[in-house]
Each structure stands twice: as C-alpha cells, then as structure tokens.
Design a protein around this motif. Structure first.
Motif, mmCIF file in Angstrom:
data_model
loop_
_atom_site.group_PDB
_atom_site.id
_atom_site.type_symbol
_atom_site.label_atom_id
_atom_site.label_comp_id
_atom_site.label_asym_id
_atom_site.label_seq_id
_atom_site.Cartn_x
_atom_site.Cartn_y
_atom_site.Cartn_z
ATOM 1 N N VAL A 318 0.084 48.312 57.593
ATOM 2 C CA VAL A 318 -0.164 49.758 57.613
ATOM 3 C C VAL A 318 1.067 50.459 58.153
ATOM 4 O O VAL A 318 1.600 50.066 59.204
ATOM 5 C CB VAL A 318 -1.379 50.116 58.503
ATOM 6 C CG1 VAL A 318 -1.646 51.619 58.459
ATOM 7 C CG2 VAL A 318 -2.621 49.341 58.083
ATOM 8 N N ALA A 319 1.529 51.477 57.458
ATOM 9 C CA ALA A 319 2.661 52.263 57.964
ATOM 10 C C ALA A 319 2.608 53.667 57.386
ATOM 11 O O ALA A 319 2.116 53.884 56.267
ATOM 12 C CB ALA A 319 3.987 51.603 57.608
ATOM 13 N N ASP A 320 3.113 54.619 58.170
ATOM 14 C CA ASP A 320 3.233 56.007 57.714
ATOM 15 C C ASP A 320 4.662 56.258 57.273
ATOM 16 O O ASP A 320 5.620 55.819 57.922
ATOM 17 C CB ASP A 320 2.838 56.971 58.834
ATOM 18 C CG ASP A 320 1.359 56.908 59.141
ATOM 19 O OD1 ASP A 320 0.554 56.929 58.191
ATOM 20 O OD2 ASP A 320 1.000 56.827 60.338
ATOM 21 N N THR A 321 4.794 56.968 56.171
ATOM 22 C CA THR A 321 6.111 57.239 55.609
ATOM 23 C C THR A 321 6.037 58.548 54.834
ATOM 24 O O THR A 321 5.081 59.314 54.987
ATOM 25 C CB THR A 321 6.537 56.068 54.690
ATOM 26 O OG1 THR A 321 7.887 56.269 54.283
ATOM 27 C CG2 THR A 321 5.642 55.944 53.478
ATOM 28 N N GLU A 322 7.068 58.797 54.018
ATOM 29 C CA GLU A 322 7.053 59.947 53.119
ATOM 30 C C GLU A 322 7.367 59.485 51.701
ATOM 31 O O GLU A 322 8.221 58.623 51.495
ATOM 32 C CB GLU A 322 8.057 61.008 53.568
ATOM 33 C CG GLU A 322 7.640 61.724 54.842
ATOM 34 C CD GLU A 322 8.481 62.969 55.111
ATOM 35 O OE1 GLU A 322 9.440 63.229 54.336
ATOM 36 O OE2 GLU A 322 8.174 63.679 56.088
ATOM 37 N N ILE A 323 6.642 60.034 50.753
ATOM 38 C CA ILE A 323 6.879 59.782 49.333
ATOM 39 C C ILE A 323 7.305 61.109 48.711
ATOM 40 O O ILE A 323 6.495 62.026 48.598
ATOM 41 C CB ILE A 323 5.605 59.273 48.616
ATOM 42 C CG1 ILE A 323 5.104 57.973 49.263
ATOM 43 C CG2 ILE A 323 5.849 59.091 47.125
ATOM 44 C CD1 ILE A 323 5.939 56.755 48.988
ATOM 45 N N ASN A 324 8.578 61.219 48.369
ATOM 46 C CA ASN A 324 9.101 62.497 47.833
ATOM 47 C C ASN A 324 8.755 63.674 48.739
ATOM 48 O O ASN A 324 8.342 64.732 48.280
ATOM 49 C CB ASN A 324 8.565 62.746 46.425
ATOM 50 C CG ASN A 324 9.410 62.069 45.365
ATOM 51 O OD1 ASN A 324 10.278 61.263 45.671
ATOM 52 N ND2 ASN A 324 9.158 62.398 44.105
ATOM 53 N N ARG A 329 0.205 57.461 54.172
ATOM 54 C CA ARG A 329 -0.123 56.212 54.858
ATOM 55 C C ARG A 329 -0.282 55.136 53.794
ATOM 56 O O ARG A 329 -1.091 55.261 52.874
ATOM 57 C CB ARG A 329 -1.405 56.341 55.677
ATOM 58 C CG ARG A 329 -1.941 54.997 56.192
ATOM 59 C CD ARG A 329 -2.809 55.138 57.426
ATOM 60 N NE ARG A 329 -1.993 55.494 58.590
ATOM 61 C CZ ARG A 329 -2.464 55.547 59.840
ATOM 62 N NH1 ARG A 329 -3.744 55.273 60.077
ATOM 63 N NH2 ARG A 329 -1.669 55.880 60.842
ATOM 64 N N ILE A 330 0.486 54.064 53.932
ATOM 65 C CA ILE A 330 0.478 52.975 52.958
ATOM 66 C C ILE A 330 -0.201 51.759 53.577
ATOM 67 O O ILE A 330 0.068 51.406 54.727
ATOM 68 C CB ILE A 330 1.910 52.640 52.497
ATOM 69 C CG1 ILE A 330 2.521 53.882 51.828
ATOM 70 C CG2 ILE A 330 1.915 51.446 51.547
ATOM 71 C CD1 ILE A 330 3.913 53.679 51.284
ATOM 72 N N LEU A 376 -1.365 61.759 52.051
ATOM 73 C CA LEU A 376 -1.659 60.848 50.949
ATOM 74 C C LEU A 376 -1.961 59.468 51.516
ATOM 75 O O LEU A 376 -1.288 59.006 52.432
ATOM 76 C CB LEU A 376 -0.443 60.784 50.020
ATOM 77 C CG LEU A 376 -0.387 59.682 48.959
ATOM 78 C CD1 LEU A 376 -1.447 59.899 47.896
ATOM 79 C CD2 LEU A 376 1.006 59.624 48.336
ATOM 80 N N ILE A 377 -2.991 58.817 50.980
ATOM 81 C CA ILE A 377 -3.279 57.433 51.341
ATOM 82 C C ILE A 377 -3.005 56.575 50.113
ATOM 83 O O ILE A 377 -3.487 56.865 49.014
ATOM 84 C CB ILE A 377 -4.723 57.257 51.834
ATOM 85 C CG1 ILE A 377 -4.943 58.072 53.114
ATOM 86 C CG2 ILE A 377 -5.042 55.785 52.086
ATOM 87 C CD1 ILE A 377 -6.350 58.029 53.664
ATOM 88 N N LEU A 378 -2.190 55.541 50.309
ATOM 89 C CA LEU A 378 -1.726 54.732 49.187
ATOM 90 C C LEU A 378 -2.061 53.253 49.400
ATOM 91 O O LEU A 378 -1.323 52.550 50.074
ATOM 92 C CB LEU A 378 -0.215 54.902 49.011
ATOM 93 C CG LEU A 378 0.323 54.250 47.738
ATOM 94 C CD1 LEU A 378 0.541 55.288 46.647
ATOM 95 C CD2 LEU A 378 1.614 53.525 47.995
ATOM 96 N N PRO A 379 -3.175 52.765 48.837
ATOM 97 C CA PRO A 379 -3.425 51.324 48.857
ATOM 98 C C PRO A 379 -2.495 50.616 47.872
ATOM 99 O O PRO A 379 -2.448 50.973 46.691
ATOM 100 C CB PRO A 379 -4.886 51.203 48.389
ATOM 101 C CG PRO A 379 -5.442 52.593 48.374
ATOM 102 C CD PRO A 379 -4.277 53.517 48.211
ATOM 103 N N VAL A 380 -1.725 49.654 48.362
ATOM 104 C CA VAL A 380 -0.924 48.791 47.495
ATOM 105 C C VAL A 380 -1.793 47.580 47.173
ATOM 106 O O VAL A 380 -2.179 46.830 48.077
ATOM 107 C CB VAL A 380 0.382 48.368 48.185
ATOM 108 C CG1 VAL A 380 1.142 47.366 47.329
ATOM 109 C CG2 VAL A 380 1.246 49.589 48.471
#
Length: 561
Positions: A318-324, A329-330, A376-380
């Motif tokens: 789990v990590a917080d980042t920025e997408i564009n 949260r990924i 945004l929550i992004l499940p990989v």
C-alpha cells in the motif's frame, strides 16, 4: 406425547420456500417460468436450460410488511450463478434499493442454496456477484438485508461473500457457510489438508451451529417455517443486534495475526478463539518477505515510483502517490513465501490479505471524509486465486474477502474513484475481493492476463469435462474463456492496453498505463455515478456482452407492481 408436524424449509424447493415465508395470498412471482427467460449460454454446451434459470423472485408481504424474497434453486446447476440468474438477484436488489431511496421501504430476504458461480458461464457469474455485492452494501444502509442458509447445499464460492455482507444471517444446523467447498479444498490442496469425506469434521468447521457459536451467524433455528418467520421478524424489530462483521477489521486482523497454525487448530479451539475476538493480543509481527518479482510488485513499484509500502502485512503493498497530479492510493497483493499461512504464499488472497485490504481502503475513506475531492484508489490486480486451506475455511476466509469487497464498495459510494488495473491473473474470489468493485476496469492486452472463476484443472474436474472440452466450449461461450480478449467481449472493460511489456515495462510502457488510468479517472468524474452500472452501458455490453443482463432488469421493472 404427539410430535408436532413441521413445515420444512430445508426439504422444499426454492419456489416453495419463498411462498412459505410470505403471507398467504400476498405473493406474486416476477419473471416466472412463463416468461421463458432462460440462460442463453447453456444450450450451446448441450445443457438443458430452465425457464426460471434457478432463481425465484416473489414479491408480497411478511407479517404485513412489504417483502421481496429471492430464492436460489440448488437443484438446478447446484444453485450456480450465471448471467440470467445473477441478473435476477442483482436487478431485484437494485430495484428494492431504488424503492427505498424513494421512501418505499421494502424488506429483502435472500435464501441461499448455492455453490457459487456457475462454471458453465464463469465470468458472467463473477460480474453478477460483484453487482449483487454492490447492491447489498448500498441497500443495507436503508433496510436490513436478511440472508437465510437452510441447507441442503449451503452458501459457497463467490456467493459466500454476499452472505458475509448481509445485515444478518439465519441458519439451520443443516446449513453450511464457507468460501471453498470441502471437495474443492481437497482437490486444490490435497487430502492431508482436508478430507472432504470426513463429514463430521466438515459440519464442525462450517455448519450452522458452529458458525453461530463462532459469532459468524446471527440465529440458528430448527427447520420449521414459523421459526424462520419469527427469526426474520426479530431482525426487523431490532431484537437482534446487527453485527456488521465486515467492519470489525482491527479485531479480526489482530486475531488472524495472532494464530499459531504449526499444528491444526480444532473447530472447538477455533470457536473459543473467535468468541474472545475482542480480547486477542497481537503476538505475531510479520517479517519482511523474500522479494518475489511478481507482476503485482513490478507494477506497484512502477506506479508508486518505488515508494515504501505502509502496510503491516508483507503480502499487501500500500502506498500513496500521484497519477498525473491526482492523489492516489495504490494497493497490490503479492507473494510472501514466508507467510505462516502456507496456502497463501503465492499471491493468493487469504485471511490476512482480505482484512488488510479492507483496513487500508477504509483508512483512505476516513482520512478523506472531509474532502470534496476523494483520492483515487487503484487496485493493481495480479491474484491467482483465493487461498484454499483448512484454517482459511475454519476462520472464515469468506468474511475476510467480504470485508475487502465491503471496503471497496463503501469507498466507491463515498466518492472515491476506483480504477482497477489488471496486469496478471484475476481469478475467482480473489478478483471479487480485489478489483471487481472498481468503477472502471482496465487491463493489459497480454497472454499472461487471465480472468476466470477457477483454475482450468479444477473447472474440468467439477464440470466433468476434459481441459480440451473446456477450450472448445469457450469458443462458443466467451465467458468461459480465460484470456482477456474473451473477457472484453462481455463489455465490462473500460480499456485494453496494447503494446506493453507486462514483466519488464519500460518508461514508455508505464506512460501508456498511466494514460489509461487517467482516462478512466476522467470518465468516472464525467459520468458522476457511484454504482457499477457502467458495465451495462458500454457499446459491447448493449450490443452483445450483457444483453440478457439488461433484459432481465427491464422485465423486473415492467413487472414490479
């Protein structure tokens, strides 16, 4: 003394069960066999369809209260959920939700008798169960969603996740509740893990009486129709506390982390452990896992720019980042060869993983509650399956997975855009738990991406076919196929990303995926819908992929009085 003659719900068929519960003379059936709406996918496989597709919808009253009973027929395809049957249940719950939102309170009751997804329709079942789950999570905020598991089959597979989401569960001693059926666990893990012929052990593990003792069911009753009616009324009248078990994340996660499974824990010991769930001390600190360069880890690192995971569990990153420029949260599930839960060492979603996903999704909900723009929550997604194991079933892996489903669905309803990026395997209950509640699904167009409800070997055994026969059937029924191109034909994908090296991605590959994520995010914001209805509106869904699903919902609307 003369023995009282009981009116059995267990021995009745699904339609009889529904009529037995409702006030005499009040009930009428929606989408009855006379509507002849059968599965369009069975005849092509030389399987005789049924005009109600094994799903019964009755609308009437119970003790004068407006009630809808949806009853699953276990005698047809093992109560398996296909496109039509799944749409009947999901569409009914969606209609009840609409009525409740308009101030017309209707009480939903689901009678379970199901092994989960119908393997002959496979991915249609996955889509349907995701939609059923989404409807329950939203609906129970307006009215209790009551689940009944009378027997003979019980509630298994993906449908056990929906049972775990119900406001309250009523069971008989004959009822069973678990994610993976005993035969499937033995098949996947071997007879030393679980002997499916040991019926006494099975009932001690997952039967109604033990589930009640473990605190995983609310009411256990003797099989008599008046008992079921009284139990339902006690829930409606507030006499039974609604436990919301899927929200008790810290208690369950602490308990699971504390378990010592070097020797098998007996059902009796498990009962004592679960009874004391609020008093468990966390005695296990996970050690860093040996790094396994799975696709989930590769893409997690790429999308987060190698940020350190904040998760306490090594198999959930789990990590917080920025997408564009968008806060995100990924979350990824990855292999942990050192996990004490040996059935969940290869990236499976197990007891720890489900509860951990739920923890960090709900953390994001709480942290963003005051914000107008939720992150945004992004499940990989790269998950080979849920974990098949003795301890997993004993301690309720179905509830762990339900908790993850609940968290994702709650986040979506709270306004968090969710984009699931499928980069590898997306199989069965693992995909339901981690990805299928997303507003939008995107995927790499790659041979290593597979979507299905079960491994080919297991699917062949259960359907009594060879793997070659399964492959032949998949040519006529795309929902049975494993490849992502076939899944695209169902209309649920937002985008399929070409030209990306899934296992050794370059900077350009990363840019392509980020562009797809951003596009999906923008589309979510533009549509401004927080449900899963997008999957029924795409061009592919409307023209071919979900035609029956759409028709079922239209006919429910037409026949609703």
């Amino acid at each position: 003394m003369t023995q009282m003659i009981t009116e059995s719900l267990v021995e009745s068929l699904a339609r009889e069960r529904a009529f037995q519960l409702l006030d005499k003379g009040s009930a009428y059936e929606i989408l009855s066999p006379f509507d002849r709406l059968e599965s369009p996918h069975l005849a092509a496989q030389n399987i005789v369809p049924q005009y109600d597709d094994g799903m019964i919808i009755l609308k009437g009253t119970l003790n004068g209260k407006p009630t809808v009973v949806v009853s699953i027929e276990g005698n047809f395809q093992g109560g398996g959920i296909g496109e039509v049957s799944g749409a009947k249940l999901a569409g009914t719950l969606e209609k009840v939700l609409k009525e409740c939102k308009e101030g017309n309170i209707i009480y939903p009751v689901i009678i379970y008798d199901t092994g989960g997804v119908r393997l002959q329709e496979a991915n249609y079942g996955l889509l349907s169960i995701a939609e059923i789950s989404a409807a329950i999570v939203e609906l129970r905020e307006y009215v209790p969603v009551v689940g009944i598991i009378p027997g003979k089959i019980g509630s298994f597979g993906g449908m056990s996740l929906t049972a775990g989401l119900c406001s309250a569960l009523i069971m008989t001693r004959e009822g069973r509740l678990g994610m993976n059926g005993p035969e499937v666990v033995e098949q996947e893990a071997g007879i030393r893990e679980l002997d499916s012929r040991n019926k006494q052990l099975i009932w001690k593990m997952i039967g109604g009486a033990i589930r009640k003792e473990m605190g995983l069911a609310d009411i256990v009753i003797e099989d008599d129709v008046p008992n079921f009616k009284n139990a339902i009324l006690s829930i409606w009248n507030g006499e039974v506390e609604l436990k919301h078990r899927t929200k008790n994340i810290n208690q369950y996660l602490t308990l699971i982390k504390s378990l010592n499974i070097e020797e098998k824990i007996s059902p009796e010991q498990a009962t004592d452990i679960l009874k004391g769930i609020n008093n468990v001390e966390n005695t296990d600190v996970p050690t860093p896992s040996e790094l396994v360069n799975s696709r989930g880890r590769i893409w997690f690192n790429l999308l987060t720019e190698n940020k350190q995971s904040i998760s306490e569990i090594p198999s959930v990153l789990v990590a917080d980042t920025e997408i564009n420029g968008i806060k995100a949260r990924i979350i990824a599930v990855v292999p942990n060869p050192e996990s004490k839960f040996y059935r969940a060492r290869k990236g499976e979603v197990g007891l720890l993983e489900g509860w951990t996903i739920a923890k960090y999704v709900r953390q994001a909900i709480e942290e963003d509650a005051h914000l107008n723009e939720k992150r945004l929550i992004l499940p990989v997604v790269d998950v080979p399956s849920q974990a098949f194991g003795y301890h997993e079933e004993l301690f309720g892996i179905y509830l762990s997975c339900s908790a993850a489903v609940d968290a994702y669905a709650t986040a979506r309803l709270a306004g968090h855009p969710i984009v699931a990026a499928v980069v590898g395997n997306a199989i069965s209950g693992a995909f339901l738990s981690h990805g299928m509640q997303a507003n939008r699904l995107i995927s790499l167009n790659d041979d290593g991406v597979n979507v299905h409800v079960m491994s080919k070997k297991s699917a062949a055994i259960i359907t009594q076919r060879t793997i070659e026969e399964l492959d032949i059937a998949a040519k006529d029924v795309p929902s049975m196929a494993y490849d992502i191109q076939s899944f695209k034909k169902l209309g649920a994908l937002y985008s399929l990303i070409d030209g990306v090296n899934a296992e050794e991605p370059s900077v350009d590959d990363s840019a392509l995926v980020i562009e797809a994520i951003y596009s999906a995010y923008e589309d979510i914001k533009k549509e401004n819908a927080r449900d899963l209805s997008y999957r029924l509106k795409t061009e592919i869904a409307v023209s071919s992929g979900r035609v029956a699903s759409i028709k079922v919902r239209e006919m429910i609307e037409q026949q609703w009085k």
